[in-house]
Design a protein around this motif. Structure first.
Motif, PDB file in Angstrom:
ATOM      1  N   ALA A  68      -5.150   9.744  -3.561  1.00  0.00           N
ATOM      2  CA  ALA A  68      -6.185  10.731  -3.226  1.00  0.00           C
ATOM      3  C   ALA A  68      -6.780  11.336  -4.497  1.00  0.00           C
ATOM      4  CB  ALA A  68      -5.602  11.827  -2.334  1.00  0.00           C
ATOM      5  N   GLU A  69      -5.943  11.570  -5.472  1.00  0.00           N
ATOM      6  CA  GLU A  69      -6.378  12.195  -6.723  1.00  0.00           C
ATOM      7  C   GLU A  69      -7.094  11.211  -7.641  1.00  0.00           C
ATOM      8  OE1 GLU A  69      -7.058  15.292  -9.155  1.00  0.00           O
ATOM      9  OE2 GLU A  69      -5.939  15.492  -7.288  1.00  0.00           O
ATOM     10  N   TYR A  70      -6.615   9.979  -7.667  1.00  0.00           N
ATOM     11  CA  TYR A  70      -7.159   8.979  -8.587  1.00  0.00           C
ATOM     12  C   TYR A  70      -7.208   7.623  -7.885  1.00  0.00           C
ATOM     13  CZ  TYR A  70      -8.282   7.013 -13.118  1.00  0.00           C
ATOM     14  OH  TYR A  70      -8.925   6.392 -14.157  1.00  0.00           O
ATOM     15  N   PRO A  71      -8.191   7.406  -7.010  1.00  0.00           N
ATOM     16  CA  PRO A  71      -8.214   6.216  -6.145  1.00  0.00           C
ATOM     17  C   PRO A  71      -8.389   4.875  -6.850  1.00  0.00           C
ATOM     18  CG  PRO A  71     -10.161   7.589  -5.783  1.00  0.00           C
ATOM     19  CD  PRO A  71      -9.274   8.327  -6.730  1.00  0.00           C
ATOM     20  N   SER A  72      -8.865   4.860  -8.081  1.00  0.00           N
ATOM     21  CA  SER A  72      -9.069   3.564  -8.741  1.00  0.00           C
ATOM     22  C   SER A  72      -7.776   2.964  -9.301  1.00  0.00           C
ATOM     23  CB  SER A  72     -10.110   3.689  -9.858  1.00  0.00           C
ATOM     24  OG  SER A  72      -9.629   4.525 -10.887  1.00  0.00           O
ATOM     25  N   ALA A  73      -6.715   3.754  -9.388  1.00  0.00           N
ATOM     26  CA  ALA A  73      -5.439   3.238  -9.898  1.00  0.00           C
ATOM     27  C   ALA A  73      -4.786   2.334  -8.861  1.00  0.00           C
ATOM     28  CB  ALA A  73      -4.496   4.382 -10.247  1.00  0.00           C
ATOM     29  N   ARG A  74      -4.164   1.268  -9.338  1.00  0.00           N
ATOM     30  CA  ARG A  74      -3.408   0.380  -8.463  1.00  0.00           C
ATOM     31  C   ARG A  74      -1.953   0.842  -8.490  1.00  0.00           C
ATOM     32  NH1 ARG A  74      -7.299  -1.932 -10.986  1.00  0.00           N
ATOM     33  NH2 ARG A  74      -6.176  -2.679 -12.786  1.00  0.00           N
ATOM     34  N   VAL A  75      -1.450   1.183  -7.320  1.00  0.00           N
ATOM     35  CA  VAL A  75      -0.102   1.738  -7.215  1.00  0.00           C
ATOM     36  C   VAL A  75       0.829   0.699  -6.615  1.00  0.00           C
ATOM     37  CG1 VAL A  75       1.318   3.607  -6.265  1.00  0.00           C
ATOM     38  CG2 VAL A  75      -1.068   4.055  -6.894  1.00  0.00           C
ATOM     39  N   VAL A  76       1.967   0.521  -7.268  1.00  0.00           N
ATOM     40  CA  VAL A  76       3.015  -0.360  -6.781  1.00  0.00           C
ATOM     41  C   VAL A  76       4.272   0.483  -6.633  1.00  0.00           C
ATOM     42  CG1 VAL A  76       4.459  -2.352  -7.323  1.00  0.00           C
ATOM     43  CG2 VAL A  76       2.020  -2.386  -7.897  1.00  0.00           C
ATOM     44  N   ILE A  77       4.840   0.456  -5.430  1.00  0.00           N
ATOM     45  CA  ILE A  77       6.093   1.169  -5.199  1.00  0.00           C
ATOM     46  C   ILE A  77       7.232   0.232  -5.550  1.00  0.00           C
ATOM     47  CG2 ILE A  77       7.576   2.243  -3.459  1.00  0.00           C
ATOM     48  CD1 ILE A  77       5.032   3.209  -2.058  1.00  0.00           C
ATOM     49  N   VAL A  78       8.178   0.739  -6.348  1.00  0.00           N
ATOM     50  CA  VAL A  78       9.339  -0.063  -6.737  1.00  0.00           C
ATOM     51  C   VAL A  78      10.578   0.550  -6.097  1.00  0.00           C
ATOM     52  CG1 VAL A  78       8.370  -0.977  -8.877  1.00  0.00           C
ATOM     53  CG2 VAL A  78       9.594   1.177  -8.929  1.00  0.00           C
ATOM     54  N   THR A  79      11.483  -0.313  -5.688  1.00  0.00           N
ATOM     55  CA  THR A  79      12.682   0.154  -4.999  1.00  0.00           C
ATOM     56  C   THR A  79      13.840  -0.784  -5.262  1.00  0.00           C
ATOM     57  OG1 THR A  79      13.584   0.741  -2.827  1.00  0.00           O
ATOM     58  CG2 THR A  79      12.023  -1.088  -2.896  1.00  0.00           C
ATOM     59  N   GLY A  80      15.009  -0.290  -5.063  1.00  0.00           N
ATOM     60  CA  GLY A  80      16.206  -1.118  -5.123  1.00  0.00           C
ATOM     61  C   GLY A  80      16.550  -1.683  -3.761  1.00  0.00           C
ATOM     62  N   HIS A  81      15.785  -1.272  -2.736  1.00  0.00           N
ATOM     63  CA  HIS A  81      16.021  -1.711  -1.357  1.00  0.00           C
ATOM     64  C   HIS A  81      14.986  -2.760  -0.973  1.00  0.00           C
ATOM     65  CE1 HIS A  81      18.604   1.806  -1.075  1.00  0.00           C
ATOM     66  NE2 HIS A  81      17.619   2.501  -1.600  1.00  0.00           N
ATOM     67  N   ASN A  82      15.299  -3.536   0.035  1.00  0.00           N
ATOM     68  CA  ASN A  82      14.344  -4.525   0.519  1.00  0.00           C
ATOM     69  C   ASN A  82      14.293  -4.444   2.039  1.00  0.00           C
ATOM     70  OD1 ASN A  82      12.428  -6.472   0.359  1.00  0.00           O
ATOM     71  ND2 ASN A  82      13.855  -8.173   0.105  1.00  0.00           N
ATOM     72  N   ALA A  93       0.785   4.197   2.821  1.00  0.00           N
ATOM     73  CA  ALA A  93       0.580   5.166   1.747  1.00  0.00           C
ATOM     74  C   ALA A  93      -0.540   4.745   0.798  1.00  0.00           C
ATOM     75  CB  ALA A  93       1.881   5.362   0.958  1.00  0.00           C
ATOM     76  N   GLY A  94      -0.986   3.494   0.901  1.00  0.00           N
ATOM     77  CA  GLY A  94      -2.061   3.015   0.035  1.00  0.00           C
ATOM     78  C   GLY A  94      -1.591   2.230  -1.170  1.00  0.00           C
ATOM     79  N   ALA A  95      -0.316   1.833  -1.179  1.00  0.00           N
ATOM     80  CA  ALA A  95       0.203   1.043  -2.301  1.00  0.00           C
ATOM     81  C   ALA A  95      -0.301  -0.389  -2.223  1.00  0.00           C
ATOM     82  CB  ALA A  95       1.730   1.046  -2.294  1.00  0.00           C
ATOM     83  N   LEU A  96      -0.522  -0.972  -3.376  1.00  0.00           N
ATOM     84  CA  LEU A  96      -0.915  -2.377  -3.466  1.00  0.00           C
ATOM     85  C   LEU A  96       0.233  -3.281  -3.015  1.00  0.00           C
ATOM     86  CD1 LEU A  96      -3.023  -4.451  -4.519  1.00  0.00           C
ATOM     87  CD2 LEU A  96      -1.891  -4.281  -6.736  1.00  0.00           C
ATOM     88  N   ALA A  97       1.458  -2.869  -3.365  1.00  0.00           N
ATOM     89  CA  ALA A  97       2.631  -3.684  -3.036  1.00  0.00           C
ATOM     90  C   ALA A  97       3.887  -2.846  -3.109  1.00  0.00           C
ATOM     91  CB  ALA A  97       2.746  -4.858  -4.007  1.00  0.00           C
TER      92      ALA A  97
END
Length: 131
Positions: A68-82, A93-97
């Motif tokens: 919402a604050e910076y829409p041009s950024a590509r966001v990737v959520i990283v996790t230890g879970h699958n 949430a709008g994450a690329l991946a």
């Protein structure tokens, strides 16, 4: 290219930075979603990695707020879970991946491809490489 790493564990940020900070990548590290929101406008990242488990705002809430604050950024959520629900929450949430921390090679390839496209000389006719 600018990369923001949002993770509350300094050792995890260090690993992600060492893995993704290719030549030509400037990195900003944040320990919480709130800190990332304070830094995003000034740093203006091209890419953002967000840990799914953050204190305060979780990774999905942080992703929504950053997009919402910076829409041009590509966001990737990283996790230890699958887990499958994480994939759906990431998309919502709008994450690329959503990338498992063990699979950061995929993100490294995406960054490398984008860097090479930015540094490639323009093509004279748009089709053939310059000789």
């Amino acid at each position: 290219m600018r990369l923001m790493i949002v993770d509350d564990h300094p050792p995890a940020r260090e690993i992600i930075r060492q893995y993704l900070a290719l030549p030509g990548v400037t990195v900003c590290e944040c320990g919480s979603g709130e800190e990332a929101l304070q830094c995003v406008r000034e740093f203006r990242p091209h890419w953002i990695t967000v840990d799914v488990s953050l204190p305060g705002m979780n990774g999905f809430q942080t992703t929504r707020a950053l997009r919402a604050e910076y829409p041009s950024a590509r966001v990737v959520i990283v996790t230890g879970h699958n887990e499958t629900p994480y994939h759906q929450h990431s998309r919502e949430a709008g994450a690329l991946a959503l990338i498992n921390k063990e699979h950061l090679m995929v993100m490294r390839m995406m960054l490398s491809r984008e860097l090479s496209e930015k540094t490639r000389p323009p093509q004279p006719d748009g089709n053939k490489p310059a000789k």
